[in-house]
Write a protein that holds these residues in place. Structure first.
Motif, PDB file in Angstrom:
ATOM      1  N   GLN A  98      29.598  21.640  11.735  1.00  0.00           N
ATOM      2  CA  GLN A  98      29.678  22.409  12.971  1.00  0.00           C
ATOM      3  C   GLN A  98      28.772  21.835  14.043  1.00  0.00           C
ATOM      4  O   GLN A  98      29.157  21.732  15.221  1.00  0.00           O
ATOM      5  N   GLU A  99      27.579  21.434  13.673  1.00  0.00           N
ATOM      6  CA  GLU A  99      26.629  20.878  14.642  1.00  0.00           C
ATOM      7  C   GLU A  99      27.165  19.588  15.270  1.00  0.00           C
ATOM      8  O   GLU A  99      27.178  19.435  16.498  1.00  0.00           O
ATOM      9  N   LEU A 100      27.625  18.675  14.436  1.00  0.00           N
ATOM     10  CA  LEU A 100      28.113  17.392  14.939  1.00  0.00           C
ATOM     11  C   LEU A 100      29.449  17.539  15.659  1.00  0.00           C
ATOM     12  O   LEU A 100      29.686  16.912  16.695  1.00  0.00           O
TER      13      LEU A 100
ATOM     14  N   ASN B  36      43.086  17.465  21.695  1.00  0.00           N
ATOM     15  CA  ASN B  36      42.846  16.308  20.830  1.00  0.00           C
ATOM     16  C   ASN B  36      41.534  16.473  20.056  1.00  0.00           C
ATOM     17  O   ASN B  36      40.568  15.741  20.264  1.00  0.00           O
ATOM     18  N   THR B  37      41.527  17.414  19.143  1.00  0.00           N
ATOM     19  CA  THR B  37      40.329  17.660  18.344  1.00  0.00           C
ATOM     20  C   THR B  37      40.359  16.961  16.990  1.00  0.00           C
ATOM     21  O   THR B  37      39.312  16.744  16.380  1.00  0.00           O
TER      22      THR B  37
ATOM     23  N   ALA C 288      31.625  16.371  24.306  1.00  0.00           N
ATOM     24  CA  ALA C 288      31.484  15.048  24.916  1.00  0.00           C
ATOM     25  C   ALA C 288      32.803  14.295  25.037  1.00  0.00           C
ATOM     26  O   ALA C 288      32.987  13.510  25.969  1.00  0.00           O
ATOM     27  N   GLU C 289      33.756  14.530  24.115  1.00  0.00           N
ATOM     28  CA  GLU C 289      34.906  13.638  24.003  1.00  0.00           C
ATOM     29  C   GLU C 289      36.275  14.288  24.150  1.00  0.00           C
ATOM     30  O   GLU C 289      37.252  13.608  24.468  1.00  0.00           O
TER      31      GLU C 289
ATOM     32  N   THR D 193      39.598  22.344  28.318  1.00  0.00           N
ATOM     33  CA  THR D 193      40.725  21.513  28.765  1.00  0.00           C
ATOM     34  C   THR D 193      41.589  22.215  29.812  1.00  0.00           C
ATOM     35  O   THR D 193      42.643  21.705  30.186  1.00  0.00           O
ATOM     36  N   GLY D 194      41.177  23.406  30.259  1.00  0.00           N
ATOM     37  CA  GLY D 194      41.914  24.121  31.293  1.00  0.00           C
ATOM     38  C   GLY D 194      43.194  24.775  30.809  1.00  0.00           C
ATOM     39  O   GLY D 194      44.041  25.160  31.625  1.00  0.00           O
TER      40      GLY D 194
END
Length: 219
Positions: A76-78, A18-19, A85-86, A122-123
């Motif tokens: 890229q940084e953000l 979920n990117t 984190a998400e 995410t494995g």
């Protein structure tokens, strides 16, 4: 009668991980700051499914080369910080992969480095390790067929015996151009009608995927 399915080719972003909501939000913020007041819907329409190279070409055409470089740096940084984190796996994908008995691989517009990060966190990386293909390996990304044809060739399967799992308009267009069937996942950001078309079945729940593949094997 269609040829039997021998290979399932998965897109990565929006299909396995979920990117995409993170990418859309980040693009809107960065580009708006730099003088392109783009909307989330416009980002989905213009960028979703394209390679980084193709997206940067669009940004360069709009903002010029200097601001395009700055946009990529800020993005890229953000984006990477937000991924860490998400980001989660797409709901239902782990169970679907457990139930799929056909050979599988990944063919994504993202880089290998990015996929090691997203699939790893995410494995999912070990499920596809050694069978992951990136648009950085071909001259033309989606909607051109090059990436899917590369994946089929490397996996030793004729295009007509491949089915692609995609969630973007450019992805299903690339599958059709490659002579492959596709399963269009409309459970994310792309409207279902953008995925509809020849040799494409649209679905909204990853738990449906194993049964859809079983049906594709016999039709």
């Amino acid at each position: 009668m269609a040829e039997p399915i021998e290979l399932v080719i998965f897109d990565c972003d929006g299909v396995l991980v979920n990117t995409e909501p993170i990418a859309v939000r980040t693009n809107v913020a960065v580009l708006s700051e730099l003088g392109w007041p783009i909307t989330p819907d416009e980002v989905v329409e213009l960028f979703l499914g394209r390679s980084t190279k193709s997206i940067n070409e669009l940004i360069t055409a709009r903002l010029g080369p200097d601001l395009a470089v700055e946009a990529d740096r800020r993005f890229q940084e953000l984006y990477l910080a937000a991924l860490d984190a998400e980001m989660t796996a797409v709901a239902g994908i782990a169970g679907a992969l457990d139930a799929i008995t056909l050979p599988t691989c990944v063919a994504s517009s993202g880089s290998h480095e990015k996929m090691r990060r997203t699939l790893g966190r995410t494995g999912l990386y070990e499920r596809f390790e050694g069978r992951i293909f990136s648009a950085t390996q071909v001259v033309h990304g989606k909607p051109e067929p090059d990436l899917f044809l590369l994946a089929a060739r490397e996996m030793g399967v004729p295009p007509g015996r491949c089915v692609v799992v995609e969630d973007s308009r450019y992805g299903v267009q690339a599958a059709r151009a490659a002579g492959m069937r596709s399963l269009g996942y409309a459970g994310g950001l792309t409207p279902a009608e953008w995925l509809e078309g020849p040799d494409t079945v649209v679905f909204t729940d990853m738990r449906e995927l194993p049964a859809l593949l079983d049906g594709a094997r016999t039709t």
